[in-house]
Enzyme design. Sequence first.
Site, PDB file in Angstrom:
ATOM      1  N   CYS A   1      35.807  33.034  44.275  1.00  0.00           N
ATOM      2  CA  CYS A   1      35.545  31.798  43.528  1.00  0.00           C
ATOM      3  C   CYS A   1      35.662  32.055  42.027  1.00  0.00           C
ATOM      4  O   CYS A   1      36.131  31.219  41.268  1.00  0.00           O
ATOM      5  CB  CYS A   1      34.145  31.262  43.847  1.00  0.00           C
TER       6      CYS A   1
ATOM      7  N   CYS B   1      43.148  39.467  28.254  1.00  0.00           N
ATOM      8  CA  CYS B   1      42.891  38.462  29.291  1.00  0.00           C
ATOM      9  C   CYS B   1      41.430  38.035  29.127  1.00  0.00           C
ATOM     10  O   CYS B   1      40.898  38.113  28.030  1.00  0.00           O
ATOM     11  CB  CYS B   1      43.176  39.018  30.685  1.00  0.00           C
TER      12      CYS B   1
END
Lengths: 81, 481
Positions: free
Chosen positions: B288, B439
């Site tokens: 998730c 990132c």
Amino acid sequence: MTVSVLAFAHLKTVLGAETVSVSLTDGATVRDLICHLQETCPELIQWMKSTRVAVNCEYVEPDAVLHDGDEVALIPPVSGG
Amino acid sequence: MAITVLIPSALQSYAGNQGEVQVSASTVGEALQALVEAYPDLRKHLYNEQGKLRSFVNVYLGDEDTRYLQGLDTPVKDGDTLMIVPSIAGGAPSVTEPSTDVALSNEEILRYSRHLILPDVAMEGQLKLKSAKVLCVGAGGLGAPLALYLAAAGVGTIGLVDFDVVDFTNLQRQVLYTTEDVGRPKLQVAKERLQAMNPNIEVRTYETRLTRENALEIFADYDIIVDGTDNFATRYLVNDACVLLGKPNVYGSIFRFEGQASVFWAKEGPCYRCLYPEPPPPGLVPSCAEGGVLGVLPGVIGTIQAMETIKLILGKGEPLIGRLLLFNALKMQFRELKLRKNPNCPICGEKPIIRELIDYEEFCGVRGVEETPAEVVEQITPTELKRRLDAGEDIFLLDVREPVEWQICRLEGAMLIPMNSVPARMHELDSAKEMVVYCRSGKRSAQIVAFLKAAGFRKVKNLQGGILQWSDEVDPTVPKY
């Protein structure tokens, strides 16, 4: 014959579509279909070992023979909770 | 007179593992008495303490329900076949028998009034709920709605296993927790909330990671285990422990807009390993946190798990045994797939090879995955990068996140090439120029740095800790997500 392949969960991204229509020679098996898909989409290879295949809402083994109009679902495991 | 009694699969283990038993009788009542005299273990499943046939045991003579004939006095003749059908056809026997010393207070009778007037629950069912012990593994997206509904319904003992603290990113879906709970242990909050909702129940908490060492001991005291975990290693652990202990595993799992639910109960049908014998390679299936999830989705799947749990306790209806329910929220569509028990299943098959819990992290290949090349590749801290950019140095910033993340925030002057597109778009990069790759957390960018180094880029560094650390060290106006 033509079968429609339904991709579930992350395989939608891998195959680039939720539904793919595939033409196969008569008598083709689930294994033949998977090989065909893996040729056009090599990224699928790493997924197939843990992915289950259902034909017309019932789980099948790779040697199951496909028929015109079959709906083949590719259902990878998901882990979210 | 020889009468054949057909025993449902759920009760066959109490009848010498036979599907049918021959008895001699002249009425239905005599036949059943002869049956329990031959197989005393069956008695408590067919009769209550007062010696009356249990309300959920239906007996058919041919295709006629004997309740609509003459009940236990219905005459039978030589060659007749009686069929015992617990609850509705296809249903499972109830997991819980009400303890004899359990009763409802007047407050509870009022609280559960809508259950008590419901014929399929009624007092008998509510007492079963009160006697039941359910363990929820995971108190996250699935566990939150699940535990809330079980508590509200009056499940007498609810166990919770989790070791996390409440995080801001949980609040979008984990409806047990509020904004002010952020930073507190989940189970502490959950226990308060569930007890406040229903002070008549007992909430037991296990603030620990579920492991092969503690799973059997924790599970042993519960009737039903509900799997609301978020990783494959724990899912296989929950499955195997349930199979070894003979307990039902109420399964739910979610991804983005899709969910799965089933009831794995090896005594009655397939287990999780029958469905997925092998785990996927580590890192292949996004969690998730990596793939995102619509907040309402675990609400749908978690309440399906709560419903299945309650049906198992009551012994009513047709549980999701041998069926995998697939939910697609975008299409608002449910699909159902038939599952079969795998005779070669390594744990619940005819010749099981797994007879005790194994090392699930090794099985799922996740051991050592934490050691991504982040530490191996050359790094630069956000503070250092900021200092050098402010000093006017010409440093190229490469953002390797996904476009949805780019929309949330970015570093000024950066170029976006999502990680998976870097190999195909490498020609757009200048290997002579100094480059910093970033990132969200520094993990994905480290892989790209390693990739670019291997491709001949010498002046490339990884931004340590990514956007998250940049926000902490340099610019708190850059949001964390």
